[in-house]
Design an enzyme around this catalytic site. Structure first.
Site, PDB file in Angstrom:
ATOM      1  N   HIS A   1       1.082  -1.199  -0.097  1.00 29.93           N
ATOM      2  CA  HIS A   1       0.014   0.165  -0.261  1.00 29.93           C
ATOM      3  C   HIS A   1       0.849   1.439  -0.053  1.00 29.93           C
ATOM      4  CE1 HIS A   1      -3.352  -2.713   1.956  1.00 29.93           C
ATOM      5  NE2 HIS A   1      -3.453  -2.468   0.480  1.00 29.93           N
ATOM      6  N   HIS A   2       2.344   1.021  -0.412  1.00 30.10           N
ATOM      7  CA  HIS A   2       3.096   2.298  -0.312  1.00 30.10           C
ATOM      8  C   HIS A   2       2.671   3.492  -1.307  1.00 30.10           C
ATOM      9  CE1 HIS A   2       5.025   0.486  -3.718  1.00 30.10           C
ATOM     10  NE2 HIS A   2       5.560   1.574  -4.126  1.00 30.10           N
TER      11      HIS A   2
ATOM     12  N   LYS B   1       7.322  -4.945  -9.996  1.00 33.78           N
ATOM     13  CA  LYS B   1       7.268  -4.467 -11.409  1.00 33.78           C
ATOM     14  C   LYS B   1       7.069  -2.926 -11.727  1.00 33.78           C
ATOM     15  CE  LYS B   1       4.990  -7.401 -13.601  1.00 33.78           C
ATOM     16  NZ  LYS B   1       3.731  -8.243 -14.312  1.00 33.78           N
TER      17      LYS B   1
ATOM     18  N   ASP C   1       8.571   2.738 -12.785  1.00 38.20           N
ATOM     19  CA  ASP C   1       8.007   3.904 -12.442  1.00 38.20           C
ATOM     20  C   ASP C   1       6.619   4.197 -12.740  1.00 38.20           C
ATOM     21  OD1 ASP C   1      10.523   5.190 -11.573  1.00 38.20           O
ATOM     22  OD2 ASP C   1      11.174   4.957 -13.583  1.00 38.20           O
TER      23      ASP C   1
ATOM     24  N   LYS D   1      -3.139  -8.764  -6.844  1.00 37.85           N
ATOM     25  CA  LYS D   1      -3.211  -9.718  -7.572  1.00 37.85           C
ATOM     26  C   LYS D   1      -4.459 -10.568  -7.215  1.00 37.85           C
ATOM     27  CE  LYS D   1      -0.794 -11.364 -11.102  1.00 37.85           C
ATOM     28  NZ  LYS D   1      -0.599 -10.599 -12.405  1.00 37.85           N
TER      29      LYS D   1
HETATM   30  N1  GLU Z   1      -1.746  -8.811 -15.379  1.00 38.44           N
HETATM   31  C1  GLU Z   1      -0.663  -8.274 -15.999  1.00 38.44           C
HETATM   32  C2  GLU Z   1       0.417  -8.202 -15.160  1.00 38.44           C
HETATM   33  O1  GLU Z   1       0.822  -9.396 -14.584  1.00 38.44           O
HETATM   34  C3  GLU Z   1      -1.425  -6.865 -16.063  1.00 38.44           C
HETATM   35  C4  GLU Z   1      -1.719  -6.167 -14.642  1.00 38.44           C
HETATM   36  C5  GLU Z   1      -2.399  -4.663 -14.820  1.00 38.44           C
HETATM   37  O2  GLU Z   1      -2.513  -4.397 -16.122  1.00 38.44           O
HETATM   38  O3  GLU Z   1      -2.855  -4.321 -13.887  1.00 38.44           O
HETATM   39  O4  GLU Z   1       1.346  -7.352 -15.117  1.00 38.44           O
END
Ligand code: GLU
Length: 471
Positions: A64-65, A94, A99, A106
């Protein structure tokens, strides 16, 4: 032995390895690493034949940063809490690597979508969304889902519609989910984004002569042989853009087998064949490989795992012959396999960087939804007339009349062009920064994955420190 570790433990191993190259307090590193919250939903759904089944779904918000948190929703039989938390953590890193100002999340539902009818999938998706709303796990400023393995624009449209029904007066409600159909406030280029991002990333990585030399290759993508595991949205689009760079796809693997032709496969013909026959099995002009895992062991320049996690493991790593491993999937290489491949000089382009194209364009879609206007709408015609005026001025000043060819297509940038430009810029800049970090520490000391994690840790740590929580 790391074989018994869970997927989330394995992600944390990569984190710990990188954290050793930073000097943040232990408590801060621990706070970055843990999953901030997760929820397991079970709910009943009526099947078409009237029977009732219990569905298991999860959503994890790893960090939650930054808010909202962001990440896809997957439909797969392998979904469980640990997998969802691990994938949420990968989303946090990621986003930081490229950035994008989101925390990671997820979600997933444990099912095989081929077991269900379209209307059953709709009921499951809508009920799952209702659970997310009830538990405050969705919202434009809270947590924003997107497609992932086993889901597509259709599920995102159902999620949007359910959310809108429950919050009719929220002006920004359309930004509650990304990866939506264009007609439902989606953005041009989101469907192709992850595959396109993989190719922009590969192009950048392969442009450094000395790095390519180390891997025993020449610079550029032209003529490179590619093995592709997974021919879903990401795999298909990676193949499409690789073909534009004249790379040679020699093998495409799906869950029920692989097709191989050392002289190259036409990805478009393969896709048409699959659409007509329901499988790539019996595709002409290729040898069929019964066990799709065997394709990972083929001789090639670039191996692209574009399916699921844990594909390159201690068990098969010594038979992998690829010179570059391009992680289009999340978590396809285990820590043990990574170590061995690294020692052998294989160039691994990590998921935390390479498959960030999807979330990057999701970010653009979210911005578009919040501003309620498509990119390019205000400036396009203005740019076009400014450009025309400049050419006219040059013609008058020089007395030279430009030919139609010389003028080129004089128009302002539309949404598709702006999305592509933003995506390419994101992938190129992120890699340059990662490479910088790698060079700083020494290429023989840290790999690209560790450098990417170092970048992510710095970004997240800085953001916590600015909040004043840590000294
Ligand atoms: N499911 C994709 C991923 O693992 C996209 C996530 C997104 O667009 O929020 O990067």
């Amino acid at each position: 032995m790391t074989q018994d570790l869970s997927f989330f433990d394995k992600v944390n191993l990569n984190f710990d390895k990188a954290a050793r190259y930073t000097d943040y307090p232990k408590g801060l590193l621990e706070q970055i690493k843990v999953c901030n919250s997760s929820c397991h939903f079970t709910f009943p759904v009526k099947r078409d034949d009237g029977t009732i089944i219990t569905i298991h779904g999860w959503r994890a918000e790893h960090s939650h940063h930054n808010l909202p948190t962001k990440g896809g929703i997957r439909y797969s039989t392998l979904v469980n809490e640990d997998e969802i938390m691990a994938l949420a953590a990968l989303m946090t890193y990621k986003c930081a690597v490229v950035d994008i100002p989101f925390g990671g999340a997820k979600g997933g539902i444990q099912l095989d979508r081929s077991d269900y009818s379209e209307s059953e999938l709709e009921r499951i998706t809508r009920r799952y969304t209702y659970e997310l709303i009830q538990k405050n796990y969705i919202g434009p400023g809270i947590d924003v889902p997107a497609p992932d393995f086993g889901t597509s624009e259709q599920e995102m449209a159902w999620i949007l519609d359910t959310y809108l029904t429950m919050s009719p007066d929220k002006l920004d409600a359309i930004a509650c989910v990304t990866g939506k159909p264009i007609e439902q406030n989606g953005i041009q280029g989101r469907r192709e984004a992850t595959g396109r991002g993989v190719v922009f990333g590969l192009e950048e990585v392969c442009s450094y002569e000395e790095d390519m030399k180390r891997a025993g290759l020449s610079p550029g993508l032209r003529g490179k042989t590619v093995v592709l595991q997974g021919f879903g949205n990401v795999g298909y689009n990676a193949a499409k853009y690789l073909s534009e760079y004249e790379a040679e796809i020699i093998c495409i693997a799906e869950a029920d087998g692989a097709i191989y032709n050392p002289n190259g496969l036409d990805f478009e013909k393969v896709a048409t064949f699959r659409a007509e026959n329901g499988s790539i099995r019996h595709y002409p002009d290729a040898t069929f490989i019964e066990n799709p895992n065997d394709c990972l062991e083929l001789e090639c320049d670039i191996l692209i795992p574009a399916a699921l996690e844990n594909q390159l493991t201690a068990e098969n790593v010594n038979r992998i012959k690829a010179k570059i491993i391009a992680e289009a999937a999340n978590g396809p290489t285990t820590a043990e396999a990574n170590e061995i491949l690294q020692e052998r000089g294989v160039l691994i382009i990590p998921d935390t960087y390479l498959n960030a194209g999807g979330v990057t364009v999701s970010y653009f879609e979210w911005l578009r939804n919040l501003s309620h206007v498509g990119f390019g709408r205000l400036g396009r015609r203005y740019e076009e007339s400014a450009f025309n005026a400049m050419l006219h001025f040059i013609e008058q000043a020089t007395g030279y009349q430009l030919t139609d060819d010389e003028r080129g297509p004089v128009h302002g940038a539309d949404e598709q062009a702006l999305v592509n430009s933003g995506l390419q810029d994101t992938m190129v800049n992120a890699y340059q920064e990662i490479r910088e970090i790698q060079l700083e520490h020494g290429k023989d000391k840290i790999d690209i994955r560790t450098a990417a994690y170092i970048k992510a840790i710095h970004k997240i740590a800085q953001s916590y420190m600015q909040l004043g929580i840590f000294p």
